[in-house]
Design an enzyme around this catalytic site. Structure first.
Site, mmCIF file in Angstrom:
data_model
loop_
_atom_site.group_PDB
_atom_site.id
_atom_site.type_symbol
_atom_site.label_atom_id
_atom_site.label_comp_id
_atom_site.label_asym_id
_atom_site.label_seq_id
_atom_site.Cartn_x
_atom_site.Cartn_y
_atom_site.Cartn_z
ATOM 1 N N CYS A 1 35.598 -20.780 1.275
ATOM 2 C CA CYS A 1 35.009 -20.744 2.616
ATOM 3 C C CYS A 1 34.637 -22.131 3.159
ATOM 4 C CB CYS A 1 33.721 -19.910 2.603
ATOM 5 S SG CYS A 1 33.662 -18.599 1.392
ATOM 6 N N TYR B 1 44.585 -13.416 4.627
ATOM 7 C CA TYR B 1 43.531 -14.376 4.964
ATOM 8 C C TYR B 1 43.922 -15.830 4.610
ATOM 9 C CZ TYR B 1 39.189 -11.348 5.085
ATOM 10 O OH TYR B 1 38.170 -10.489 5.354
ATOM 11 N N CYS C 1 33.838 -20.170 -3.228
ATOM 12 C CA CYS C 1 33.426 -20.355 -1.835
ATOM 13 C C CYS C 1 33.130 -21.816 -1.526
ATOM 14 C CB CYS C 1 32.196 -19.482 -1.569
ATOM 15 S SG CYS C 1 31.374 -19.847 -0.036
ATOM 16 N N LYS D 1 37.554 -24.678 3.642
ATOM 17 C CA LYS D 1 38.450 -24.034 4.616
ATOM 18 C C LYS D 1 37.887 -24.126 6.031
ATOM 19 C CE LYS D 1 37.659 -20.287 5.966
ATOM 20 N NZ LYS D 1 37.890 -19.009 5.300
ATOM 21 N N HIS E 1 25.745 -14.121 30.211
ATOM 22 C CA HIS E 1 26.834 -14.664 31.018
ATOM 23 C C HIS E 1 26.710 -16.180 31.107
ATOM 24 C CE1 HIS E 1 30.085 -14.273 33.836
ATOM 25 N NE2 HIS E 1 29.423 -14.989 34.730
ATOM 26 N N GLU F 1 44.992 -18.657 7.348
ATOM 27 C CA GLU F 1 43.959 -19.661 7.643
ATOM 28 C C GLU F 1 44.448 -21.069 7.290
ATOM 29 O OE1 GLU F 1 39.868 -17.065 7.199
ATOM 30 O OE2 GLU F 1 40.463 -18.310 5.524
ATOM 31 N N GLU G 1 30.069 -11.005 25.891
ATOM 32 C CA GLU G 1 29.590 -10.053 26.911
ATOM 33 C C GLU G 1 30.646 -9.001 27.249
ATOM 34 O OE1 GLU G 1 28.986 -11.523 30.954
ATOM 35 O OE2 GLU G 1 30.245 -13.252 30.525
#
Ligand code: FAD
Ligand code: NAP
Length: 600
Positions: free
Chosen positions: A167, A303, A162, A170, A575, A307, A580
Site C-alpha cells: 500500500c 489490483y 503494506c 504503491k 458543493h 495499479e 455529492e
C-alpha cells in the site's frame, strides 16, 4: 421457559455462564441424549478428568443458555466444551485437540509454564496490531518477523507487505504519477514553466524508501515501548506449543507459548515458465528497483497489475498489460471495464487473452532487454514482444507451507495454502489463531488484518466479545482513474436477489477540476445498487473518479449503518464535489435514461 427479552436478564445469564466457565477446570454444556456429548463425556472419564456437565435439556432455561452460548462463542450446538476458561468447541474439536496433544496442554494450563502468553508469527499489518494490543492488555508477547529475499535478492524491514512492498510505496508512486497529470492541468490554469519536464526514478525511489525506513524504525520503537519482544527470525512449529526460530545467520532458538497467532501474509506467485524467476520482477522488487524499469510488460489484471501498470505509465513509461481473461475478477465488471478503458485512452496498451510462456534475456543491463513469448488462451496463436522489464502480478501465495503447521495439527486448504478459521479467527487447534491475508475466503487488505488482529487480542485478553465484521468492507483500486467500492457488484447482487428486485441508480459526472483543463469529460461514474425487497437499502456502492478512497470511506460508514436510497436523497451534498453525486442520483439503469452530466 420463554426467551429472555430484556438486557438485564441476558446480562444475568451471561455472568452465570461466565462464572461456571471461570470456576471449573472443565465445563461441558451437553444434552443428555446427544451421542456426541456422550463421546466427549466418556473421553474426560477415560482421562480421569473431573468435569462440570450442564445438561441443557434437563434444566429449565436450557434454550436460553444455548442462545447465550451462541452469542459468547459463535457456537450453538452441543457439546460446547471449555477448559481452563478457553473455549475448545464441539465434539470434533475436542477429539482433535485430544489427538494432537493440545487438550492435555489446555488441561495443564494452570500449571504449564510457557515462555510467553502469546507468540505472533509475522510482523505485518495484522501481527503488529495484534501483538501490541495483547501487550497493552498485560500479556507477555513475542512477535517474530522474517523476510525471505526475492529471487532477485530484494529484502526489507519490519512491518510486512503494506509498509514495505504494498500500500505505502504503491500509493506514493501513484501520487507521483498523479502529479504529472496535475502539472499538465496546471498550464491550463495559468502556471508557466519550462516545456521540458522529466521524472527521475532514483529520486522518487530514494524518497519513498527513506520514508519506509522511518516507518520500519517507528514500528521497532513502538514494539519496544509496549514491551513486545521482537525477534527477527523465521518461525516454524515443532510442537503444538513450541516453535523453532532461525535467524539470518541460521542460529536456532526455541520458544513456547500458551497461544499463537499466525499472521504470515502472502508473497507474489510466479508463472512457472522458463525465465520467470531469472528475468522477471514482482511487486516485491519494483518499489526499490535501483533503476527505472523502462518499457514494461505487466502480466496480470487485478489490483496489483492495474495499479502498478497505471503508475508506471503515469511516469511516462511505455506500459503493456497482458490480461489472461478479464480485468479485476470479482469486482463489478461494468466498473472494471470503465477503469480499464480510461487506462487504454491514456496510452496503456492491453494484450487480451494471452499468457506468457517464455521469457528470454536478449541483453543484460539495468534495465536489460527481454523477449517475451506469449500464447493465446483461445487459439494457437503465439506472439513475441521486447521489453526492458517484465512485472509478474498474477496473484499471491499464502506463506503457510514452511511453517510446520502439520506439527501443530493445523488444517490448511491444500488447494491454496489458506487457513480456514471460525468467526473468531480460531483454527481447528483451539490455542492457535490466524489473521490477515492467509485466511481463507476473507479480504486481503491491511485495515482488515489490523481490525481482526486488534479485536482478537481484545477477545482473548480483554473480555471483549466483539468480532471482526468482514461484510461491506470498503476498498479502492488505485488505478489512474481510481475505483472505490463497497458491498456487492451488480453481477453478485443479481445472483443473490434477482434483477427484478434491484434498482440500480447511476450517473456519469465531470469533476469541476477537470473542466478547465478540458479532460476526461463524462468518464467518471457513480452507481449504487439498491434492494427493493429491503426498503431500497444500498447493497452496492461504486465510484470511478478522483480521490476514490476518500469518497468511498465515508459511504462505507453509511453502509455499515445500513443506509437506504431515501436517506441518501435526504442527505445534503457538499458543493462542488464529486461525492455529492450520490445525493442526487435519479436515473435508473432499468429506465435506460441519459446519464451524461451537463453542468452543476
Ligand atoms: P503481511 O503484511 O504480509 O505480513 C506478514 C509478515 O510475516 C511479513 O513480514 C513476512 O515476511 C512475515 N513472515 C512470513 N512467514 C514468516 C515466518 N515463518 N516467520 C516469521 N515471519 C514470517 N491493502 C490495502 O488495504 N490497501 C492497499 O492499497 C493495498 N495495496 C497493496 C499493494 C500491493 C502491491 C500489495 C502486494 C498488497 C497491497 N495491499 C493493500 C494488501 C496488504 O498489503 C495486505 O492485505 C496486508 O499487508 C496483509 O497483512 P498481513 O498481516 O496478513 O501480512
Ligand atoms: P489477484 O487479485 O489474485 O489477481 C490475480 C490476477 O492475475 C488476475 O487478474 C488473474 O487473472 C491473473 N493471473 C493469475 N494467474 C495467471 C497466469 N498464470 N497468467 C496470467 N495471468 C494470471 O492478485 P493481486 O492483484 O496480486 O492482489 C492480491 C490481493 O492483494 C488482492 O486480493 C487485494 O486484496 C490485495 N491488494 C489490495 C490493493 C488495494 O487495496 N488497493 C492493492 C493491491 C493488492 P484471472 O482473472 O484470469 O484469474
Amino acid at each position: 421457559m420463554p426467551p429472555i427479552e430484556n438486557d438485564a436478564g441476558k446480562n444475568e445469564l451471561k455472568s452465570r455462564i461466565q462464572q461456571l466457565i471461570d470456576t471449573n477446570r472443565v465445563v461441558v454444556f451437553s444434552k443428555s441424549y446427544c451421542p456426541y456429548c456422550l463421546e466427549v463425556k466418556d473421553l474426560f472419564k477415560e482421562l480421569k478428568v473431573e468435569c462440570n456437565v450442564v445438561e441443557l435439556d434437563l434444566i429449565e432455561d436450557g434454550s436460553n443458555y444455548q442462545e447465550m452460548l451462541l452469542e459468547m462463542t459463535g457456537q450453538k450446538t452441543v457439546p460446547n466444551v471449555f477448559i481452563n476458561k478457553t473455549h475448545v468447541g464441539g465434539c470434533d474439536r475436542t477429539m482433535q485437540a485430544h489427538n494432537d496433544g493440545s487438550l492435555q496442554q489446555l488441561l495443564n494450563g494452570g500449571n504449564e509454564v510457557y515462555d510467553y502468553d502469546l507468540i505472533v508469527i509475522g510482523g505485518g499489518s495484522g501481527g503488529l496490531a495484534c501483538s501490541k494490543e495483547a501487550a497493552l492488555l498485560g500479556k507477555k508477547v513475542m512477535v517474530l518477523d522474517y523476510v525471505v529475499p526475492t529471487p532477485k535478492g530484494t529484502t526489507w524491514g519490519l512491518g510486512g507487505t503494506c509498509v514495505n512492498v504494498g500500500c505505502i510505496p504503491k500509493k506514493l508512486m501513484h501520487q507521483t504519477a498523479m502529479l504529472s497529470t496535475a502539472m499538465q492541468d496546471a498550464r491550463k490554469f495559468g502556471w508557466e514553466f519550462d516545456e521540458k519536464v522529466k521524472h527521475n526514478w532514483d529520486t522518487m525511489k530514494t524518497a519513498v524508501n527513506n520514508y519506509i525506513g522511518s516507518l520500519n524504525w517507528g514500528y521497532r520503537v513502538a514494539l519496544r515501548d509496549k514491551n513486545v519482544n521482537y525477534v527477527n527470525a523465521y518461525a516454524e512449529f515443532i510442537e503444538p506449543h513450541k516453535i523453532k526460530a532461525a535467524n539470518k545467520r541460521g542460529k536456532e532458538t526455541f520458544y513456547t507459548a500458551a497461544k499463537f497467532i499466525l499472521a504470515t501474509g502472502e508473497r507474489p506467485r510466479y508463472l512457472g515458465i522458463p525465465g520467470d524467476k531469472e528475468h522477471c520482477i514482482t511487486s516485491d522488487d519494483l518499489f526499490s528497483l535501483p533503476y527505472c524499469p523502462g518499457k514494461t510488460l505487466v502480466v496480470g489484471a487485478s489490483y496489483v497489475a492495474l495499479e502498478c501498470g497505471g503508475f508506471l505509465a503515469g511516469l511516462g513509461l511505455d506500459v503493456t498489460i497482458m490480461v489472461r481473461s478479464i480485468l479485476l475478477r470479482g469486482f463489478d465488471q461494468d466498473m472494471a471495464n470503465r477503469a480499464g478503458k480510461h487506462m487504454e485512452e491514456h496510452g496503456i496498451k492491453f494484450i487480451r487473452k494471452y499468457v506468457p510462456i517464455k521469457v528470454e534475456e536478449l541483453e543484460a543491463g539495468s534495465p536489460g532487454r527481454l523477449k517475451v513469448t506469449a500464447k493465446s488462451t483461445e487459439t494457437d496463436d503465439i506472439i513475441e514482444g521486447e521489453y526492458n522489464t517484465v512485472l509478474i502480478a498474477v496473484g499471491r501465495d499464502a506463506c503457510t507451507d514452511k511453517l510446520g503447521l502439520d506439527k501443530a495439527g493445523i488444517i490448511v486448504n491444500p488447494k491454496n495454502g489458506k487457513i480456514p478459521v471460525n468467526d473468531e479467527e480460531q483454527t481447528n487447534i483451539p490455542h492457535i489463531y490466524a489473521i490477515g491475508d492467509i485466511l481463507q475466503d476473507k479480504w486481503e487488505l491491511t485495515p482488515v488484518a489490523i481490525q481482526a488482529g486488534k479485536l482478537l487480542a481484545r477477545r482473548l485478553y480483554g473480555g471483549s466479545t466483539l468480532k471482526c465484521d468482514y461484510i461491506n468492507v470498503p476498498t479502492t483500486v488505485f488505478t489512474p482513474m481510481e475505483y472505490g467500492s463497497c458491498g456487492l457488484s451488480e453481477e453478485r447482487a443479481t445472483e443473490l436477489y434477482g434483477q427484478e428486485n434491484l434498482e440500480v441508480y447511476h450517473s456519469l459526472f465531470w469533476p469541476l477540476e477537470f473542466t478547465v483543463p478540458g479532460r476526461d469529460n463524462n468518464t467518471c461514474y457513480a452507481k449504487i445498487i439498491c434492494n427493493k425487497l429491503d426498503n431500497d437499502r444500498v447493497i452496492g456502492f461504486h465510484y470511478l473518479g478522483p480521490n476514490a478512497g476518500e469518497v468511498t470511506q465515508g459511504f462505507g460508514a453509511a453502509m455499515k449503518c445500513r443506509v437506504t436510497k431515501e436517506q441518501l436523497d435526504g442527505t445534503i451534498g457538499i458543493h462542488p464535489t464529486c461525492a455529492e453525486i450520490f445525493t442526487t442520483l435519479e436515473v435508473t439503469k432499468s429506465s435506460g435514461g441519459d446519464v451524461t452530466q451537463a453542468g452543476c
